[in-house]
Design an enzyme around this catalytic site. Structure first.
Site, mmCIF file in Angstrom:
data_model
loop_
_atom_site.group_PDB
_atom_site.id
_atom_site.type_symbol
_atom_site.label_atom_id
_atom_site.label_comp_id
_atom_site.label_asym_id
_atom_site.label_seq_id
_atom_site.Cartn_x
_atom_site.Cartn_y
_atom_site.Cartn_z
ATOM 1 N N CYS A 35 5.942 0.022 7.463
ATOM 2 C CA CYS A 35 5.520 1.215 6.726
ATOM 3 C C CYS A 35 6.674 1.663 5.837
ATOM 4 O O CYS A 35 7.825 1.697 6.290
ATOM 5 C CB CYS A 35 5.155 2.314 7.728
ATOM 6 S SG CYS A 35 4.677 3.868 6.959
ATOM 7 N N LEU A 36 6.368 1.988 4.581
ATOM 8 C CA LEU A 36 7.438 2.388 3.650
ATOM 9 C C LEU A 36 8.157 3.661 4.112
ATOM 10 O O LEU A 36 9.276 3.922 3.677
ATOM 11 C CB LEU A 36 6.876 2.601 2.244
ATOM 12 C CG LEU A 36 6.453 1.323 1.503
ATOM 13 C CD1 LEU A 36 5.787 1.677 0.178
ATOM 14 C CD2 LEU A 36 7.645 0.416 1.257
ATOM 15 N N GLN B 39 3.086 9.995 1.430
ATOM 16 C CA GLN B 39 4.368 9.284 1.420
ATOM 17 C C GLN B 39 5.196 9.566 0.168
ATOM 18 O O GLN B 39 6.361 9.189 0.103
ATOM 19 C CB GLN B 39 4.130 7.773 1.554
ATOM 20 C CG GLN B 39 3.496 7.405 2.879
ATOM 21 C CD GLN B 39 3.316 5.921 3.000
ATOM 22 O OE1 GLN B 39 2.358 5.369 2.483
ATOM 23 N NE2 GLN B 39 4.251 5.248 3.655
ATOM 24 N N GLY C 248 0.830 -1.198 0.000
ATOM 25 C CA GLY C 248 0.000 0.000 0.000
ATOM 26 C C GLY C 248 0.863 1.245 0.000
ATOM 27 O O GLY C 248 2.054 1.182 0.324
ATOM 28 N N HIS D 291 -2.622 7.628 7.179
ATOM 29 C CA HIS D 291 -1.672 8.534 6.500
ATOM 30 C C HIS D 291 -2.406 9.754 5.937
ATOM 31 O O HIS D 291 -1.875 10.861 5.947
ATOM 32 C CB HIS D 291 -0.977 7.821 5.337
ATOM 33 C CG HIS D 291 0.217 7.002 5.737
ATOM 34 N ND1 HIS D 291 1.327 7.546 6.345
ATOM 35 C CD2 HIS D 291 0.489 5.684 5.597
ATOM 36 C CE1 HIS D 291 2.226 6.599 6.564
ATOM 37 N NE2 HIS D 291 1.739 5.453 6.123
ATOM 38 N N HIS E 123 -4.373 1.410 7.774
ATOM 39 C CA HIS E 123 -3.027 2.016 7.851
ATOM 40 C C HIS E 123 -2.906 3.192 6.875
ATOM 41 O O HIS E 123 -2.454 4.277 7.246
ATOM 42 C CB HIS E 123 -1.975 0.937 7.558
ATOM 43 C CG HIS E 123 -0.560 1.418 7.587
ATOM 44 N ND1 HIS E 123 0.329 1.066 8.582
ATOM 45 C CD2 HIS E 123 0.127 2.240 6.755
ATOM 46 C CE1 HIS E 123 1.497 1.660 8.350
ATOM 47 N NE2 HIS E 123 1.408 2.363 7.240
ATOM 48 N N GLU E 124 -3.343 2.979 5.637
ATOM 49 C CA GLU E 124 -3.215 4.040 4.618
ATOM 50 C C GLU E 124 -4.158 5.204 4.914
ATOM 51 O O GLU E 124 -3.810 6.365 4.693
ATOM 52 C CB GLU E 124 -3.470 3.496 3.213
ATOM 53 C CG GLU E 124 -2.575 2.360 2.758
ATOM 54 C CD GLU E 124 -1.097 2.589 2.982
ATOM 55 O OE1 GLU E 124 -0.657 3.748 3.065
ATOM 56 O OE2 GLU E 124 -0.374 1.587 3.112
HETATM 57 NI NI NI Z 1 2.646 3.616 6.183
#
Ligand code: NI
Length: 197
Positions: free
Chosen positions: A96-97, A51, A46, A143, A139-140
């Protein structure tokens, strides 16, 4: 294929609330495609727009990414998502990226229904329960509100250990490991965890 530059903690864009998308034109389609390219290139399942430095309500998810060499690709683009039903609880590991290498347990709703728009602006609903998709959506969506998983860790100690190990916090890794052990936590290895994004 256009890869965008990933933003890492503590980049301030990650803490900003995003703006709704009101125009469904080719620039939004290009952004979605670039976000997917970036997500696949970084082995995430995702990615949310902040991000990649874009403060807009758009996120992409593909829980089949990385399943195989060719990635059985089944992407979903969520625009202006809203959770309209939520129930239960589930605890599981998240990465998480924007925090490379960091994994810890986070509590999420067990079942959700999300309403969103697709790239054509059409309103859709999706239900997810007890799976990676359900976790990734939550999660997304965080963000998009400028919220990060570090504020939702099941164990602050486990989170601090991971953050310290991977250079996001200052501290003594050995001392934190001892504290985690003393608190009855296990110190896990995360070799094959999916990075949610
Ligand atoms: Ni994340």
């Amino acid at each position: 294929m256009a890869k965008m530059k990933l933003r890492y903690f503590p980049d301030p864009v990650l803490k900003q609330k995003t703006k709704r998308i009101t125009t469904f034109d080719s620039s939004v389609r290009k952004l979605a495609q670039d976000m997917l390219d970036t997500m696949y290139a970084n082995d995430g399942v995702g990615l949310a727009a902040p991000q990649v430095g874009v403060s807009k309500k758009i996120m992409v998810i593909d829980v089949t990414a990385g399943d195989d060499e060719d990635d059985r690709r089944n992407p979903i683009v969520f625009i202006n998502p809203v959770i309209i039903e939520s129930e239960g609880e589930m605890v599981g590991q998240e990465g998480c990226l924007s925090f490379p290498g960091v994994f810890f347990e986070v509590k999420r709703a067990r079942r959700i229904v999300v309403r969103y728009q697709n790239l054509a602006g059409k309103e859709l609903k999706l239900e997810a329960a007890d799976n990676l998709l359900c976790r990734a959506i939550q999660h997304e969506m965080d963000h998009l509100e400028g919220e990060l998983f570090i504020d939702k860790a099941s164990s602050a100690l486990q989170r601090d250990l991971e953050m310290t190990k991977h250079g996001f916090m200052e501290g003594d890794v050995e001392e934190l490991e001892q504290q985690v052990k003393a608190a009855g936590g296990t110190i896990k290895l995360h070799a094959n965890e999916p990075v949610i994004g």
